[in-house]
Scaffold this motif. Structure first.
Motif, PDB file in Angstrom:
ATOM      1  N   GLY A 199     -21.994 -31.438  35.652  1.00  0.00           N
ATOM      2  CA  GLY A 199     -21.028 -30.421  36.076  1.00  0.00           C
ATOM      3  C   GLY A 199     -21.624 -29.034  36.157  1.00  0.00           C
ATOM      4  O   GLY A 199     -22.818 -28.823  35.915  1.00  0.00           O
ATOM      5  N   CYS A 200     -20.777 -28.078  36.500  1.00  0.00           N
ATOM      6  CA  CYS A 200     -21.214 -26.689  36.592  1.00  0.00           C
ATOM      7  C   CYS A 200     -21.270 -26.071  35.193  1.00  0.00           C
ATOM      8  O   CYS A 200     -20.502 -26.424  34.307  1.00  0.00           O
ATOM      9  CB  CYS A 200     -20.257 -25.884  37.475  1.00  0.00           C
ATOM     10  SG  CYS A 200     -20.800 -24.167  37.725  1.00  0.00           S
ATOM     11  N   ALA A 201     -22.183 -25.117  35.037  1.00  0.00           N
ATOM     12  CA  ALA A 201     -22.331 -24.427  33.750  1.00  0.00           C
ATOM     13  C   ALA A 201     -21.195 -23.431  33.492  1.00  0.00           C
ATOM     14  O   ALA A 201     -21.083 -22.896  32.384  1.00  0.00           O
ATOM     15  CB  ALA A 201     -23.674 -23.685  33.718  1.00  0.00           C
ATOM     16  N   ASP A 202     -20.337 -23.207  34.458  1.00  0.00           N
ATOM     17  CA  ASP A 202     -19.218 -22.254  34.327  1.00  0.00           C
ATOM     18  C   ASP A 202     -18.461 -22.494  33.017  1.00  0.00           C
ATOM     19  O   ASP A 202     -18.078 -23.625  32.708  1.00  0.00           O
ATOM     20  CB  ASP A 202     -18.288 -22.448  35.540  1.00  0.00           C
ATOM     21  CG  ASP A 202     -17.261 -21.342  35.666  1.00  0.00           C
ATOM     22  OD1 ASP A 202     -16.528 -21.093  34.687  1.00  0.00           O
ATOM     23  OD2 ASP A 202     -17.184 -20.721  36.741  1.00  0.00           O
ATOM     24  N   SER A 203     -18.222 -21.410  32.286  1.00  0.00           N
ATOM     25  CA  SER A 203     -17.597 -21.531  30.953  1.00  0.00           C
ATOM     26  C   SER A 203     -16.159 -22.046  31.021  1.00  0.00           C
ATOM     27  O   SER A 203     -15.599 -22.474  30.025  1.00  0.00           O
ATOM     28  CB  SER A 203     -17.608 -20.171  30.250  1.00  0.00           C
ATOM     29  OG  SER A 203     -16.837 -19.238  30.984  1.00  0.00           O
TER      30      SER A 203
ATOM     31  N   ILE B 276     -25.992 -24.502  37.100  1.00  0.00           N
ATOM     32  CA  ILE B 276     -25.210 -23.674  38.015  1.00  0.00           C
ATOM     33  C   ILE B 276     -24.920 -24.445  39.300  1.00  0.00           C
ATOM     34  O   ILE B 276     -25.828 -24.933  39.974  1.00  0.00           O
ATOM     35  CB  ILE B 276     -25.949 -22.343  38.303  1.00  0.00           C
ATOM     36  CG1 ILE B 276     -25.876 -21.482  37.036  1.00  0.00           C
ATOM     37  CG2 ILE B 276     -25.335 -21.628  39.504  1.00  0.00           C
ATOM     38  CD1 ILE B 276     -26.600 -20.180  37.111  1.00  0.00           C
ATOM     39  N   ALA B 277     -23.638 -24.618  39.547  1.00  0.00           N
ATOM     40  CA  ALA B 277     -23.124 -25.267  40.766  1.00  0.00           C
ATOM     41  C   ALA B 277     -23.394 -26.775  40.832  1.00  0.00           C
ATOM     42  O   ALA B 277     -23.431 -27.338  41.924  1.00  0.00           O
ATOM     43  CB  ALA B 277     -23.611 -24.556  42.022  1.00  0.00           C
ATOM     44  N   ASN B 278     -23.559 -27.401  39.663  1.00  0.00           N
ATOM     45  CA  ASN B 278     -23.706 -28.872  39.580  1.00  0.00           C
ATOM     46  C   ASN B 278     -24.570 -29.454  40.702  1.00  0.00           C
ATOM     47  O   ASN B 278     -24.118 -30.266  41.507  1.00  0.00           O
ATOM     48  CB  ASN B 278     -22.326 -29.564  39.536  1.00  0.00           C
ATOM     49  CG  ASN B 278     -21.280 -28.988  40.474  1.00  0.00           C
ATOM     50  OD1 ASN B 278     -20.583 -28.025  40.123  1.00  0.00           O
ATOM     51  ND2 ASN B 278     -21.204 -29.530  41.672  1.00  0.00           N
TER      52      ASN B 278
ATOM     53  N   GLY C 270     -17.559 -30.873  40.499  1.00  0.00           N
ATOM     54  CA  GLY C 270     -17.599 -29.489  40.946  1.00  0.00           C
ATOM     55  C   GLY C 270     -16.289 -28.800  40.594  1.00  0.00           C
ATOM     56  O   GLY C 270     -15.411 -29.399  39.982  1.00  0.00           O
ATOM     57  N   HIS C 271     -16.162 -27.554  40.973  1.00  0.00           N
ATOM     58  CA  HIS C 271     -14.883 -26.873  40.771  1.00  0.00           C
ATOM     59  C   HIS C 271     -14.660 -25.864  41.881  1.00  0.00           C
ATOM     60  O   HIS C 271     -15.616 -25.255  42.386  1.00  0.00           O
ATOM     61  CB  HIS C 271     -14.820 -26.201  39.391  1.00  0.00           C
ATOM     62  CG  HIS C 271     -15.771 -25.070  39.211  1.00  0.00           C
ATOM     63  ND1 HIS C 271     -15.398 -23.757  39.331  1.00  0.00           N
ATOM     64  CD2 HIS C 271     -17.109 -25.044  38.963  1.00  0.00           C
ATOM     65  CE1 HIS C 271     -16.463 -22.988  39.132  1.00  0.00           C
ATOM     66  NE2 HIS C 271     -17.509 -23.736  38.919  1.00  0.00           N
ATOM     67  N   TYR C 272     -13.392 -25.716  42.268  1.00  0.00           N
ATOM     68  CA  TYR C 272     -13.051 -24.742  43.302  1.00  0.00           C
ATOM     69  C   TYR C 272     -13.371 -23.339  42.805  1.00  0.00           C
ATOM     70  O   TYR C 272     -13.322 -23.059  41.608  1.00  0.00           O
ATOM     71  CB  TYR C 272     -11.568 -24.856  43.661  1.00  0.00           C
ATOM     72  CG  TYR C 272     -11.234 -26.139  44.378  1.00  0.00           C
ATOM     73  CD1 TYR C 272     -11.876 -26.466  45.571  1.00  0.00           C
ATOM     74  CD2 TYR C 272     -10.304 -27.023  43.869  1.00  0.00           C
ATOM     75  CE1 TYR C 272     -11.590 -27.647  46.237  1.00  0.00           C
ATOM     76  CE2 TYR C 272     -10.004 -28.213  44.525  1.00  0.00           C
ATOM     77  CZ  TYR C 272     -10.648 -28.519  45.709  1.00  0.00           C
ATOM     78  OH  TYR C 272     -10.374 -29.690  46.358  1.00  0.00           O
ATOM     79  N   GLY C 273     -13.724 -22.465  43.738  1.00  0.00           N
ATOM     80  CA  GLY C 273     -14.031 -21.083  43.373  1.00  0.00           C
ATOM     81  C   GLY C 273     -15.340 -20.935  42.623  1.00  0.00           C
ATOM     82  O   GLY C 273     -15.558 -19.932  41.935  1.00  0.00           O
ATOM     83  N   CYS C 274     -16.244 -21.909  42.760  1.00  0.00           N
ATOM     84  CA  CYS C 274     -17.519 -21.869  42.020  1.00  0.00           C
ATOM     85  C   CYS C 274     -18.342 -20.630  42.431  1.00  0.00           C
ATOM     86  O   CYS C 274     -18.608 -20.403  43.617  1.00  0.00           O
ATOM     87  CB  CYS C 274     -18.317 -23.137  42.309  1.00  0.00           C
ATOM     88  SG  CYS C 274     -19.899 -23.207  41.430  1.00  0.00           S
ATOM     89  N   GLY C 275     -18.737 -19.839  41.447  1.00  0.00           N
ATOM     90  CA  GLY C 275     -19.492 -18.612  41.719  1.00  0.00           C
ATOM     91  C   GLY C 275     -20.833 -18.888  42.356  1.00  0.00           C
ATOM     92  O   GLY C 275     -21.297 -18.124  43.213  1.00  0.00           O
ATOM     93  N   GLY C 276     -21.472 -19.983  41.953  1.00  0.00           N
ATOM     94  CA  GLY C 276     -22.767 -20.341  42.521  1.00  0.00           C
ATOM     95  C   GLY C 276     -22.633 -20.695  43.994  1.00  0.00           C
ATOM     96  O   GLY C 276     -23.439 -20.276  44.827  1.00  0.00           O
TER      97      GLY C 276
HETATM   98 CO    CO Z   1     -19.454 -23.199  39.232  1.00  0.00          CO
END
Ligand code: CO
Length: 205
Positions: A41-45, A66-68, A97-103
């Motif tokens: 997955g993404c590293a997003d907290s 970052i960004a899986n 993944g996730h919507y709105g991913c910053g990466g």
């Molecule tokens: Co992300």
């Protein structure tokens, strides 16, 4: 006085809670792990694997970046996949993944983000190969579509690793799934992009 006093306090409270719920919780975990799932997955907290799928420690093996992204030459991710498949014998690999991913969003703009732009290059390529799909979309819609396309691409990348292909050719069972998480409501969606065999992979590639 230790550093990070708040974290040590929280840790002790958590360990006490777990033991109160199940006196042998840590003794059982200390014996080993038998997770059924590998989560990439993404590293997003805001996207913590265990909490989203409501699984306890020991129940999911996790790799996040970052960004899986699953890159064919990334020894870190490949080692995780090898350990999960060959030693832990997981039955499912989940790329989430996730919507709105910053990466993913950063991969869509042309500004200089430094080192990370080399990593995000992989996502820029997905964008480039699917340019037609993005016509007429707002920036937010583009990001969300690219988040989905990125998951689908990374599912293919997992399925194309030597570890996973060898596992299938040796008769092993394993399914690679692509999911996306919505930070706005906490709900996971299946992107219906699963691959469970070499035949499946051939059909998709
Ligand atoms: Co992300």
């Amino acid at each position: 006085m230790p550093d990070l006093p708040e974290l040590f306090k929280r840790n002790q409270e958590w360990a006490a809670e777990m033991t109160a719920e199940n006196a042998s919780f840590f003794d059982d975990l200390a014996k080993g792990q038998t997770p059924e799932y590998l989560w990439i997955g993404c590293a997003d907290s805001r996207v913590p694997a265990n909490q989203i799928i409501n699984l306890a420690p020991g129940e999911v093996f996790v790799h996040r970046n970052i960004a899986n992204v699953v890159v064919h030459s990334d020894l870190n991710c490949l080692s995780v996949i090898q350990y999960a498949v060959e030693h832990l014998k997981v039955k499912s690999i989940i790329v989430c993944g996730h919507y709105g991913c910053g990466g993913v969003a950063a991969s869509l703009d042309d500004s200089d983000h430094g080192l990370i732009d080399n990593w995000l290059r992989h996502i820029k390529d997905i964008n480039r190969h699917n340019k037609d799909l993005f016509e007429g979309m707002t920036e937010a819609e583009k990001v969300d579509l690219l988040c989905e396309l990125n998951v689908k691409e990374q599912v293919l990348n997992v399925a194309n690793t030597t570890v996973v292909k060898n596992h299938w050719s040796n008769g092993g069972s394993l399914t690679v799934h692509g999911l996306i998480y919505d930070i706005k409501d906490g709900i996971l969606k299946n992107l219906e992009t699963s691959i469970c065999s070499l035949e499946d992979l051939d059909a998709r590639y």
